[in-house]
Design a protein around this motif. Structure first.
Motif, PDB file in Angstrom:
ATOM      1  N   TRP A  13       0.885  -1.058   0.094  1.00  0.00           N
ATOM      2  CA  TRP A  13      -0.063  -0.111  -0.244  1.00  0.00           C
ATOM      3  C   TRP A  13       0.935   1.207   0.151  1.00  0.00           C
ATOM      4  N   GLN A  14       0.321   2.074  -0.728  1.00  0.00           N
ATOM      5  CA  GLN A  14       1.084   3.565  -0.488  1.00  0.00           C
ATOM      6  C   GLN A  14       0.097   4.640  -0.447  1.00  0.00           C
ATOM      7  N   SER A  15       0.543   5.818  -0.005  1.00  0.00           N
ATOM      8  CA  SER A  15      -0.326   6.970  -0.253  1.00  0.00           C
ATOM      9  C   SER A  15       0.545   8.341  -0.156  1.00  0.00           C
ATOM     10  N   LEU A  16      -0.145   9.256  -0.697  1.00  0.00           N
ATOM     11  CA  LEU A  16       0.452  10.776  -0.783  1.00  0.00           C
ATOM     12  C   LEU A  16      -0.646  11.213   0.187  1.00  0.00           C
ATOM     13  N   TYR A  17      -0.335  12.143   1.238  1.00  0.00           N
ATOM     14  CA  TYR A  17      -0.944  12.663   2.156  1.00  0.00           C
ATOM     15  C   TYR A  17      -0.864  14.054   2.514  1.00  0.00           C
ATOM     16  N   SER A  18      -1.889  14.690   2.932  1.00  0.00           N
ATOM     17  CA  SER A  18      -1.748  16.342   3.376  1.00  0.00           C
ATOM     18  C   SER A  18      -2.728  16.325   4.664  1.00  0.00           C
ATOM     19  N   ALA A  19      -1.984  16.648   5.712  1.00  0.00           N
ATOM     20  CA  ALA A  19      -2.798  16.750   7.059  1.00  0.00           C
ATOM     21  C   ALA A  19      -2.745  18.372   7.277  1.00  0.00           C
ATOM     22  N   TYR A  20      -3.946  18.970   7.872  1.00  0.00           N
ATOM     23  CA  TYR A  20      -3.742  19.970   8.280  1.00  0.00           C
ATOM     24  C   TYR A  20      -4.405  20.052   9.784  1.00  0.00           C
ATOM     25  N   PHE A  21      -3.769  20.790  10.716  1.00  0.00           N
ATOM     26  CA  PHE A  21      -4.176  20.530  12.261  1.00  0.00           C
ATOM     27  C   PHE A  21      -4.850  22.086  12.270  1.00  0.00           C
ATOM     28  N   PHE A  22      -6.121  22.278  12.213  1.00  0.00           N
ATOM     29  CA  PHE A  22      -6.898  23.720  12.564  1.00  0.00           C
ATOM     30  C   PHE A  22      -6.181  24.155  13.941  1.00  0.00           C
ATOM     31  N   ASN A  23      -6.234  23.344  15.092  1.00  0.00           N
ATOM     32  CA  ASN A  23      -5.752  23.669  16.472  1.00  0.00           C
ATOM     33  C   ASN A  23      -5.464  22.552  16.824  1.00  0.00           C
ATOM     34  N   LYS A  24      -5.207  22.329  18.182  1.00  0.00           N
ATOM     35  CA  LYS A  24      -4.907  21.161  18.837  1.00  0.00           C
ATOM     36  C   LYS A  24      -5.858  20.276  18.880  1.00  0.00           C
ATOM     37  N   HIS A  25      -7.179  20.481  18.569  1.00  0.00           N
ATOM     38  CA  HIS A  25      -8.232  19.944  18.772  1.00  0.00           C
ATOM     39  C   HIS A  25      -9.054  19.251  17.597  1.00  0.00           C
ATOM     40  N   VAL A  26      -8.626  20.041  16.391  1.00  0.00           N
ATOM     41  CA  VAL A  26      -9.296  19.359  15.023  1.00  0.00           C
ATOM     42  C   VAL A  26      -8.254  19.160  13.925  1.00  0.00           C
ATOM     43  N   SER A  27      -8.253  18.060  13.317  1.00  0.00           N
ATOM     44  CA  SER A  27      -7.365  17.820  11.950  1.00  0.00           C
ATOM     45  C   SER A  27      -8.027  17.167  11.036  1.00  0.00           C
ATOM     46  N   LEU A  28      -7.679  17.583   9.523  1.00  0.00           N
ATOM     47  CA  LEU A  28      -8.295  17.038   8.639  1.00  0.00           C
ATOM     48  C   LEU A  28      -7.167  16.382   7.734  1.00  0.00           C
TER      49      LEU A  28
END
Lengths: 144, 286
Positions: free
Chosen positions: B244-259
């Motif tokens: 398996w492989q992935s290209l990812y992007s993660a955004y942390f809006f703050n310490k409580h919510v990430s997408l």
């Protein structure tokens, strides 16, 4: 392998941008931080954040804050290759038996990082300074 | 019953997680570790990148704090759809416990596969930021299929199994164009087919050691992009299995919510070739 279809261009890009940066960034970290004026502002900004945190500010109860601010600014200037010589106590002695734990340490790191961002220090210089300070964790925690 | 479960996830759980996350945003009881140092929710429930568990423990809890996360994730592949609901707790940045329920909708073949994964991860030593060797953790995941008839028809031996893994993670400050670089490596011992959704054991071989790795570049303190790779065993002669492989992007809006958003390439799954698709994951942390 299919892996290479994604990995190779991505790694090449990262590597090339890395090289490009190395060639252009001749200035010392001290200069890229913004010199003594910015370092003083960062330290002041950080100390306001510390003052707002009851769990951290207690460690400064017996500290002359002006003296601390000057010593810390000198240390940041020294560690970033600026024209300063930090002559205060070593980090293990300075924090001896204060009861500092990981949570306290992490909070102060966060205040410093936020203070740098607030005072307009470029992200690359912020990261490099944090990287130079990271090894001090062991010294600060050694005599807790 | 199954349909209502799915509606619960999308119609109720998602808004609740988002609302809870926003409600406590920038309030007290956020962990004291720096933002992003808890990773996001991997599909097996542990803190990680998505496909693979990382050595760091979930949330931003330090040694004197506790933290918890709730995550919903979905992958839209050519012939399948994977839904994951997961939760984890971090106790004193020493022990992470997690539970995840995976549902794989067999859009083309018909039906669905479902498994529950209960995991524990223990930080052995180190720290992501401050220790020269980074952070090292060991973990175990107990996986249990709701219905093992399809996996057994494909040649799997068991409907449940255990993975054990050793993982190391390290953040290198100012490594790439002044940006911080996150490196992860995981070594896993497993008898799971397609992570367990196609059962455990098979006619080709027994347990295997597989390697998983990833990197991520923090473009800003709140935004990390990178790629992940997960080696997989191939022990069902009736259904070839690929890495398996992935290209990812993660955004942390703050310490409580990430997408997190990702592009997945998972290879052949249960006889259907070259499964690719998109992935999205929303995590709330307390």
């Amino acid at each position: 392998m299919r892996f290479h279809r994604y990995a190779t261009p991505l790694l090449m890009t990262l590597w090339l941008t890395g090289c490009a940066t190395q060639h252009t960034d001749k200035a010392s970290l001290y200069t890229r931080l913004g010199g003594m004026q910015t370092i003083d502002s960062v330290v002041e900004n950080m100390l306001y954040r510390v003052a707002d945190d009851p769990e951290v500010v207690v460690f400064f109860a017996n500290t002359n804050i002006d003296h601390f601010a000057e010593a810390f600014a000198t240390q940041l200037c020294d560690i970033s290759d600026g024209p300063c010589q930090y002559e205060g106590p070593p980090m293990d002695r300075a924090h001896q038996h204060m009861g500092i734990n990981d949570a306290h340490f992490n909070r102060v790191v966060e205040y410093l990082a936020n203070a740098m961002a607030d005072e307009g220090v470029p992200l690359a210089a912020q990261n490099e300074l944090l990287g130079r300070l990271a090894p001090l964790y062991d010294d600060v925690m050694r005599l807790q | 019953m199954r349909i209502s479960t799915r509606q619960v996830i999308t119609k109720i759980m998602l808004p609740i997680i988002f609302a809870l996350g926003l409600a406590v945003s920038s309030q007290a009881f956020a962990g004291s570790r720096l933002i992003g140092t808890g990773g996001v929710g991997a599909i097996e429930g542990a803190a990680g990148g998505g496909l693979s568990p990382w050595a760091l423990l979930s949330s931003t809890a330090s040694g004197q704090e506790v933290g918890s996360t709730a995550t919903v994730s979905r992958a839209w592949l050519d012939d399948y759809r994977l839904t994951v609901e997961a939760a984890s707790a971090n106790i004193y940045d020493r022990v992470e416990v997690s539970v995840a329920r995976q549902t794989l909708d067999l859009d083309t073949l018909g039906g669905e596969l479902e498994q529950t994964i209960v995991g524990t991860k223990v930080r052995l030593f180190g720290d992501l930021l401050y220790h020269p060797w980074g952070i090292w953790s060991a973990g175990i995941q107990h996986k249990n299929l709701a219905d093992d008839s399809i996996p057994k028809a494909l040649g799997a031996n068991h409907g449940q199994g255990n993975d054990v893994y050793l993982s190391a993670s390290k953040l290198i400050f100012s490594a790439v164009a002044g940006r911080n670089l996150l490196l992860n490596a995981t070594l896993r011992n497993t008898d799971a087919n397609q992570g367990g959704l196609l059962g455990f054991g098979g006619n080709n071989r027994g347990r295997d050691w597989v390697a998983e790795g990833s990197f991520g570049v923090f473009m800003t303190p709140k935004w990390v992009v990178g790629m992940e790779y997960r080696q997989k065993p191939d022990r069902l002669s009736a259904a070839q299995e690929d890495d398996w492989q992935s290209l990812y992007s993660a955004y942390f809006f703050n310490k409580h919510v990430s997408l997190t958003a990702a592009w997945l390439s998972l290879g052949d799954i249960a006889g259907l070739a070259s499964q690719k698709g998109a992935y999205a994951s929303l995590q709330a942390t307390f």
